[in-house]
Design a protein around this motif. Structure first.
Motif, PDB file in Angstrom:
ATOM      1  N   UNK A 207       0.862  -1.181   0.000  1.00 22.76           N
ATOM      2  CA  UNK A 207       0.000   0.000   0.000  1.00 22.76           C
ATOM      3  C   UNK A 207       0.900   1.234   0.000  1.00 22.76           C
ATOM      4  N   UNK A 208       0.639   2.156  -0.906  1.00 23.45           N
ATOM      5  CA  UNK A 208       1.402   3.406  -0.981  1.00 23.45           C
ATOM      6  C   UNK A 208       0.652   4.463  -0.177  1.00 23.45           C
TER       7      UNK A 208
ATOM      8  N   UNK B  75       3.001  -4.727   3.102  1.00 21.47           N
ATOM      9  CA  UNK B  75       3.942  -3.619   3.263  1.00 21.47           C
ATOM     10  C   UNK B  75       3.235  -2.281   3.035  1.00 21.47           C
ATOM     11  N   UNK B  76       3.790  -1.246   3.650  1.00 23.29           N
ATOM     12  CA  UNK B  76       3.357   0.130   3.381  1.00 23.29           C
ATOM     13  C   UNK B  76       4.596   0.927   2.976  1.00 23.29           C
ATOM     14  N   UNK B  77       4.448   1.718   1.916  1.00 20.96           N
ATOM     15  CA  UNK B  77       5.523   2.613   1.500  1.00 20.96           C
ATOM     16  C   UNK B  77       5.149   4.028   1.937  1.00 20.96           C
TER      17      UNK B  77
ATOM     18  N   UNK C 114      10.332   5.073   3.059  1.00 20.14           N
ATOM     19  CA  UNK C 114      10.513   3.978   4.020  1.00 20.14           C
ATOM     20  C   UNK C 114       9.544   2.858   3.678  1.00 20.14           C
ATOM     21  N   UNK C 115      10.066   1.631   3.593  1.00 21.16           N
ATOM     22  CA  UNK C 115       9.237   0.452   3.382  1.00 21.16           C
ATOM     23  C   UNK C 115       8.981  -0.190   4.742  1.00 21.16           C
ATOM     24  N   UNK C 116       7.705  -0.336   5.091  1.00 22.52           N
ATOM     25  CA  UNK C 116       7.320  -0.804   6.431  1.00 22.52           C
ATOM     26  C   UNK C 116       6.629  -2.157   6.344  1.00 22.52           C
TER      27      UNK C 116
ATOM     28  N   UNK D  85      11.653  -1.705   7.227  1.00 23.03           N
ATOM     29  CA  UNK D  85      12.599  -2.656   6.627  1.00 23.03           C
ATOM     30  C   UNK D  85      13.806  -1.911   6.078  1.00 23.03           C
ATOM     31  N   UNK D  86      13.534  -0.872   5.257  1.00 21.71           N
ATOM     32  CA  UNK D  86      14.608  -0.063   4.652  1.00 21.71           C
ATOM     33  C   UNK D  86      14.112   1.354   4.463  1.00 21.71           C
ATOM     34  N   UNK D  87      15.035   2.300   4.503  1.00 21.75           N
ATOM     35  CA  UNK D  87      14.736   3.699   4.219  1.00 21.75           C
ATOM     36  C   UNK D  87      15.808   4.251   3.298  1.00 21.75           C
TER      37      UNK D  87
END
Length: 197
Positions: free
Chosen positions: A47-48, A115-117, A144-146, A154-156
């Motif tokens: 989801x963005x 995931x959420x971006x 940021x990927x959550x 997870x990563x930013x």
């Protein structure tokens, strides 16, 4: 009779005053439509989230900066939709075209996702130097990927693009902003693909 004539002239002169024509511009970046080979996220959904940013991103007014500290609004140019909405939609469309995830939904979707971006747009503006003889367009976005299951980042990564503007006007600035945003979308897709390899 004299006063009636004066009133008539004033009425006519009032009717001839025109507002400046306002030209609307779209945020419509072009991105590469490469199908991803990354397999780890093929069964995952994304989801963005609606992009965050300065209050100016929530307005259709088109802002520009001059020198170090001055900021103004173009009087005869504006965005056809707010940059926040347009950039969010561009992110969804760009990521969908890569086929990295099983599904990509917008913030308005009521569906759950793996995931959420999240994206914070730090800069999205045309800059003029203090002498008004050169201009550039700068776009900077933190992403940021959550992982929604564990509510963990997870990563930013921060993506930044700055391009020179060909002519010193809003039209050329919009072209440069769209090109800069296109570059960021392409880079962010490569980044997401790398996470999912």
């Amino acid at each position: 009779m004299k006063y009636i004539w004066i009133a008539f002239v004033l009425l006519l002169s009032g009717c001839t005053v025109t507002q400046p024509y306002v030209l609307e511009y779209k945020i419509a970046p072009k991105t590469s439509k490469k199908i991803s080979d990354a397999k780890m996220c093929k069964a995952k959904s994304l989801k963005v989230a609606q992009v965050f940013g300065r209050p100016q991103l929530m307005s259709q007014s088109m802002h520009y900066s001059k020198g170090k500290y001055e900021e103004y609004t173009f009087t005869e140019s504006k965005w056809s939709t707010t940059p926040a909405v347009a950039i969010s939609a561009s992110l969804v469309e760009s990521i969908r075209s890569q086929n990295i995830f099983s599904s990509v939904s917008s913030a308005r979707s009521r569906s759950r996702s793996d995931f959420i971006l999240e994206s914070n747009v730090e800069e999205f503006m045309q800059y003029f130097n203090s002498e008004n003889n050169s201009s550039s367009a700068r776009v900077a976005v933190d992403m940021s990927l959550i992982d929604t299951k564990h509510n963990k980042i997870i990563k930013s990564k921060k993506f930044t693009k700055e391009l020179s503007v060909e002519t010193l006007d809003a039209h050329a600035g919009v072209n440069a902003l769209n090109s800069a945003l296109s570059g960021i979308l392409d880079e962010s897709n490569v980044w997401l693909e790398g996470i999912c390899e």
